[in-house]
Design an enzyme around this catalytic site. Structure first.
Site, PDB file in Angstrom:
ATOM      1  N   GLU A  98       2.580   4.381   3.460  1.00 50.89           N
ATOM      2  CA  GLU A  98       2.913   3.815   4.806  1.00 50.89           C
ATOM      3  C   GLU A  98       3.380   2.443   4.901  1.00 50.89           C
ATOM      4  O   GLU A  98       3.261   1.761   3.920  1.00 50.89           O
ATOM      5  CB  GLU A  98       1.256   3.767   5.226  1.00 50.89           C
ATOM      6  CG  GLU A  98       0.480   4.842   5.452  1.00 50.89           C
ATOM      7  CD  GLU A  98      -0.849   4.507   5.795  1.00 50.89           C
ATOM      8  OE1 GLU A  98      -1.800   5.451   5.814  1.00 50.89           O
ATOM      9  OE2 GLU A  98      -1.361   3.344   6.015  1.00 50.89           O
ATOM     10  N   CYS A 111       5.539  -4.686   6.879  1.00 46.14           N
ATOM     11  CA  CYS A 111       4.334  -4.814   5.654  1.00 46.14           C
ATOM     12  C   CYS A 111       4.729  -3.470   4.677  1.00 46.14           C
ATOM     13  O   CYS A 111       4.294  -2.240   5.117  1.00 46.14           O
ATOM     14  CB  CYS A 111       3.043  -4.585   6.340  1.00 46.14           C
ATOM     15  SG  CYS A 111       1.540  -4.358   5.251  1.00 46.14           S
ATOM     16  N   CYS A 118      -3.836   3.029  -5.213  1.00 49.67           N
ATOM     17  CA  CYS A 118      -3.953   1.772  -5.892  1.00 49.67           C
ATOM     18  C   CYS A 118      -5.099   2.136  -6.887  1.00 49.67           C
ATOM     19  O   CYS A 118      -6.181   2.737  -6.686  1.00 49.67           O
ATOM     20  CB  CYS A 118      -4.507   0.820  -4.741  1.00 49.67           C
ATOM     21  SG  CYS A 118      -5.011  -0.821  -5.748  1.00 49.67           S
ATOM     22  N   CYS A 122     -10.993  -0.806  -4.327  1.00 49.27           N
ATOM     23  CA  CYS A 122     -11.974  -1.806  -3.514  1.00 49.27           C
ATOM     24  C   CYS A 122     -12.658  -0.709  -2.728  1.00 49.27           C
ATOM     25  O   CYS A 122     -12.017   0.033  -2.079  1.00 49.27           O
ATOM     26  CB  CYS A 122     -11.072  -2.851  -2.767  1.00 49.27           C
ATOM     27  SG  CYS A 122     -10.212  -3.996  -3.590  1.00 49.27           S
ATOM     28  N   CYS A 125     -11.570  -0.577   1.277  1.00 50.88           N
ATOM     29  CA  CYS A 125     -10.065  -0.180   1.461  1.00 50.88           C
ATOM     30  C   CYS A 125      -9.634   1.442   1.389  1.00 50.88           C
ATOM     31  O   CYS A 125     -10.008   1.882   0.426  1.00 50.88           O
ATOM     32  CB  CYS A 125      -9.176  -0.879   0.506  1.00 50.88           C
ATOM     33  SG  CYS A 125      -7.528  -0.496   0.242  1.00 50.88           S
ATOM     34  N   CYS A 342      -4.817  -0.170   5.967  1.00 52.18           N
ATOM     35  CA  CYS A 342      -4.023  -0.162   4.520  1.00 52.18           C
ATOM     36  C   CYS A 342      -4.436   1.308   3.858  1.00 52.18           C
ATOM     37  O   CYS A 342      -5.622   1.529   3.759  1.00 52.18           O
ATOM     38  CB  CYS A 342      -4.769  -1.095   3.517  1.00 52.18           C
ATOM     39  SG  CYS A 342      -4.276  -1.225   1.872  1.00 52.18           S
TER      40      CYS A 342
HETATM   41  N1  SAH Z   1      -3.620  -4.950  -3.197  1.00 51.64           N
HETATM   42  C1  SAH Z   1      -3.242  -6.140  -2.465  1.00 51.64           C
HETATM   43  C2  SAH Z   1      -2.340  -5.908  -1.041  1.00 51.64           C
HETATM   44  C3  SAH Z   1      -2.530  -4.713  -0.369  1.00 51.64           C
HETATM   45  S1  SAH Z   1      -4.261  -5.019   0.728  1.00 51.64           S
HETATM   46  C4  SAH Z   1      -4.500  -6.664  -2.197  1.00 51.64           C
HETATM   47  O1  SAH Z   1      -5.617  -6.340  -2.100  1.00 51.64           O
HETATM   48  O2  SAH Z   1      -4.300  -8.064  -1.715  1.00 51.64           O
HETATM   49  C5  SAH Z   1      -3.788  -6.018   1.700  1.00 51.64           C
HETATM   50  C6  SAH Z   1      -5.123  -6.665   2.315  1.00 51.64           C
HETATM   51  O3  SAH Z   1      -5.642  -5.777   3.057  1.00 51.64           O
HETATM   52  C7  SAH Z   1      -5.738  -7.189   1.306  1.00 51.64           C
HETATM   53  O4  SAH Z   1      -6.341  -8.568   1.793  1.00 51.64           O
HETATM   54  C8  SAH Z   1      -7.123  -6.428   1.628  1.00 51.64           C
HETATM   55  O5  SAH Z   1      -8.336  -6.930   1.061  1.00 51.64           O
HETATM   56  C9  SAH Z   1      -6.958  -6.008   2.984  1.00 51.64           C
HETATM   57  N2  SAH Z   1      -7.943  -4.630   3.457  1.00 51.64           N
HETATM   58  C10 SAH Z   1      -7.753  -3.662   2.864  1.00 51.64           C
HETATM   59  N3  SAH Z   1      -8.473  -2.632   3.627  1.00 51.64           N
HETATM   60  C11 SAH Z   1      -9.257  -3.515   4.500  1.00 51.64           C
HETATM   61  C12 SAH Z   1     -10.017  -3.225   5.611  1.00 51.64           C
HETATM   62  N4  SAH Z   1     -10.602  -2.112   5.759  1.00 51.64           N
HETATM   63  N5  SAH Z   1     -10.450  -3.956   6.350  1.00 51.64           N
HETATM   64  C13 SAH Z   1      -9.721  -5.418   6.537  1.00 51.64           C
HETATM   65  N6  SAH Z   1      -8.882  -5.791   5.101  1.00 51.64           N
HETATM   66  C14 SAH Z   1      -8.512  -5.004   4.558  1.00 51.64           C
HETATM   67 FE1  SF4 Z   2      -5.875  -1.969  -3.966  1.00 52.32          FE
HETATM   68 FE2  SF4 Z   2      -6.861  -1.780  -1.456  1.00 52.32          FE
HETATM   69 FE3  SF4 Z   2      -8.028  -3.287  -3.149  1.00 52.32          FE
HETATM   70 FE4  SF4 Z   2      -5.675  -4.036  -2.274  1.00 52.32          FE
HETATM   71  S1  SF4 Z   2      -7.566  -3.863  -1.014  1.00 52.32           S
HETATM   72  S2  SF4 Z   2      -6.339  -3.995  -4.375  1.00 52.32           S
HETATM   73  S3  SF4 Z   2      -4.757  -2.164  -1.965  1.00 52.32           S
HETATM   74  S4  SF4 Z   2      -7.788  -1.230  -3.364  1.00 52.32           S
END
Ligand code: SAH
Ligand code: SF4
Length: 358
Positions: A98, A111, A118, A122, A125, A342
């Site tokens: 995406e 973006c 990934c 997390c 996410c 994301c």
């Molecule tokens: N992997 C990298 C970049 C991609 S994620 C990282 O983690 O920074 C981009 C941003 O989106 C990160 O700050 C992540 O913590 C945030 N993010 C992911 N899922 C989210 C969610 N459900 N609500 C709010 N922020 C989220």
């Molecule tokens: Fe990976 Fe999502 Fe964690 Fe960013 S926030 S490191 S994309 S799992």
């Protein structure tokens, strides 16, 4: 559409000098590289057919040996009256990623994703929960930007910013990410200023150190999400490998070496990381560091066990940080309706369905 898996040379994966070598190997003078590079990144051509100052014989040769387009748009969702637009792309192997275009008053930001899925995983996410498939190539990253740039061009607009904040962890795909940065920055082509690009990392310490030594002044965002190691390990599994002490030391080294401010991303999860006591701990942790905190209420995913913090709690957390001298902004994520978070669009749609529908 059958997805063509035949290998050809993906032009967007090449550096300028590799493109030059390719043209010379095809019996062309090296100045053709400048013409072809201009078609790819200045004119934003998406077909060899349109590259009118290249001889027809060369265009035909390129059709045979090279690939211009690595992404096929499959589905898109818009929100905020069209100010946020997310596109799901199929890659040549049928995997999907995406990208999001965000329109603001003064800028147009894309973006981009850097991986399919990934490996960090997390819990809050959608991308992390969908597992890891593979790294993107430089061209697959760059083309996400070119796609929106082509569209904007029709409206006499251009992409002014690129954030590496889509699916995946850019610093776990360092080579391709950095090559994409260099290609987008190249003044012979797309010519996007390095300061207009931001790489977001979950805190991959060796990657932060490596970034701090790069000559291009790309911005850095670090997804912190917790003020203590113990809590961070629960939210961000990679914190076990790169504990808070090491991460903060790397951030300090980064600021010392580059003189540039770091943005810390902090997603607020109700009752988990949003208390005033945690705001105080966060302020202590960041004290004296050239930085800015972005507070983002959680965008809950389908199976998320967590809820976003209430608007009152978000404001109180914000006030507490400011009171303690930490610059911070509440970021109401544009595109919340389209799940611009994301990986949320992709996770609703299994890869097999994409292949069948393509
Ligand atoms: N992997 C990298 C970049 C991609 S994620 C990282 O983690 O920074 C981009 C941003 O989106 C990160 O700050 C992540 O913590 C945030 N993010 C992911 N899922 C989210 C969610 N459900 N609500 C709010 N922020 C989220
Ligand atoms: Fe990976 Fe999502 Fe964690 Fe960013 S926030 S490191 S994309 S799992």
């Amino acid at each position: 559409m059958a997805i063509d898996q035949n290998a050809g040379i993906a032009l967007l994966d090449l550096t300028y000098s590799e493109l030059e070598e390719l043209l010379v190997s095809l019996g062309e003078p090296s100045y053709r590289a400048d013409q072809l590079y201009g078609w790819l990144y200045r004119s934003l051509a998406s077909r060899f057919h349109d590259m009118l100052n290249l001889p027809l014989s060369l265009r035909e040769k390129l059709e045979d040996v090279a690939i211009l387009r690595l992404l096929t748009p499959m589905e898109e969702v818009t929100s905020d009256s069209g100010l946020a637009r997310k596109v799901l792309f199929a890659l040549r192997d049928g995997e999907t990623i995406e990208s999001v275009l965000l329109l603001y008053e003064d800028r147009q930001s894309v973006c981009v994703s850097t991986q399919v899925g990934c490996p960090v995983g997390c819990g809050f996410c959608a991308t992390g929960q969908s597992g890891f498939v593979r790294n993107l190539s430089p061209g697959e990253i760059v083309e996400q930007v070119l796609f929106f740039a082509r569209e904007l061009k029709e409206r006499d607009m251009e992409v002014t910013n690129v954030v590496f904040m889509g699916m995946g962890e850019p610093l776990l795909n360092y080579e391709a990410t950095w090559r994409a940065v260099e290609t987008l920055n190249d003044p012979r082509g797309f010519d996007l200023g390095a300061r207009r690009m931001t790489i977001s990392t979950v805190g991959v310490v060796p990657g932060i150190d490596r970034l701090s030594k790069e000559p291009l002044q790309v911005g850095l965002a670090v997804s912190l999400h917790a003020p203590t190691d113990r809590l961070r390990r629960k939210l961000v599994p990679i914190a076990r490998r790169y504990p808070m002490g090491e991460l903060m030391a790397a951030c300090r080294r980064y600021v010392e070496r580059t003189g540039r401010r770091i943005t810390f991303e902090y997603a607020l999860l109700q009752g988990i990381n949003d208390s005033l006591e945690q705001a105080t701990l966060l302020a202590d942790l960041l004290s004296g560091l050239l930085c800015h905190v972005n507070l983002i209420p959680l965008n809950p995913t389908a199976d998320s066990p967590w809820e976003p913090s209430s608007p009152d709690q978000v404001r109180a957390f914000h006030r507490e940080l400011r009171r303690r001298g930490i610059n911070s902004t509440i970021r109401l994520r544009r595109g919340i309706v389209i799940e611009a978070g994301c990986g949320q669009l992709r996770s609703r749609r299994p890869a097999t369905e994409t292949e069948a529908g393509s």
